[in-house]
Design an enzyme around this catalytic site. Structure first.
Site: not given
Length: 295
Positions: A19, A285
């Site tokens: 993303h 992440y």
């Protein structure tokens, strides 16, 4: 997992592993009148909650075309006086992997062959034979054109969460955002004529005539629905429960681009499932974010 993403998309300075292309917006979340009876969260009993949003395109290429038939993402951060809530959704009701091992295999199968500059179909076939869930999301994406707007596509959590009411009742559910303006994909003519970068300007133009609104629903699990496999769709079980409306009225560029949205950052009254992909997201992440800071 992050190595596998970098292997497919390359490493891009300052960009997320996935993303990578996106922008930010601001607004408010207004809980539905009965939302706090579904989960005893103070965020769901507030009058309004400030909302920060990042819209994005799946994958690690920050220059990917807005017309690509890949998932769109929405990451939402709700911030109350005493607690917060991060929600991470994509524009298809299933994820492409059921486990971290499947995630890595899916991506490794799509590394371009140096000679052809394209993935080897035999490697994709071998992956799908070992991990059949790898066919579901690509099939869905191939069935329609890209969204015409970030405000005209539904979004799905894929993961299940337990919502606990004050009276002790608990409900397992997945979350969905449904666009108030309706769902619309690009027409064949738009796919051909629009530039590769149109979604950000479209969103800014949309806010010039009002807010972009999405309704948040909880989809309770039906009998036999998996609480731990994000790669499968759920049945048409119990009726959805409206939790509130997200109204975005301000485009804010890249002001949230350094933020890390972790879907296990939850308010009181909401707990994560044992979904292995959900449980590993925070660590993945963290790795991706650390690499963004490297020269």
């Amino acid at each position: 997992m992050v190595d596998a993403l970098n292997g497919v998309f390359g490493k891009h300075a300052g960009a997320r592993g996935s993303h990578a292309k996106g922008f930010c917006a601001r607004g408010t979340f207004t809980p539905a009148p009965a939302a706090d009876s579904f989960a005893s969260s103070r965020l769901l009993s507030a009058m309004q909650v400030p909302a920060e949003v990042r819209f994005s395109i799946g994958g690690g290429n920050p220059r990917v075309s807005d017309k690509s038939r890949s998932v769109r993402g929405i990451a939402v951060r709700l911030t109350g006086p005493e607690e917060g809530w991060d929600m991470v959704f994509i524009s298809e009701p299933v994820f492409f992997a059921a486990t971290p091992a499947s995630f890595v295999s899916f991506l490794k199968a799509r590394v371009a062959d140096p000679a052809t500059k394209k993935p080897d179909p035999a490697r994709i076939k071998a992956h799908n034979e070992q991990y059949p869930e790898g066919t579901r999301q690509p099939s869905m994406l191939g069935a329609h054109a890209a969204p015409a707007s970030y405000a005209s596509t539904p979004y799905f959590s894929n993961h299940a969460f337990k919502f606990m009411a004050a009276d002790g009742r608990s409900t397992w559910a997945r979350l969905q955002f449904e666009p108030v303006s309706g769902t619309r994909h690009l027409s064949e003519a738009e796919e051909k004529s629009l530039p590769d970068d149109f979604l950000e300007q479209e969103f800014r133009d949309r806010l010039g005539s009002g807010s972009a609104d999405l309704d948040l629903y909880a989809q309770p699990a039906g009998s036999g629905d998996s609480l731990t496999d994000p790669s499968v769709t759920w049945s048409n079980g119990p009726a959805r429960v409206l939790l509130g409306r997200l109204s975005l009225d301000r485009y804010s560029g890249q002001d949230c681009n350094d933020r890390v949205y972790v879907p296990t950052r939850l308010p009181a009254g909401v707990e994560p499932s044992d979904d292995p992909v959900l449980r590993v997201r925070a660590a993945a992440y963290g790795v991706s974010n650390a690499r963004r800071a490297q020269p």
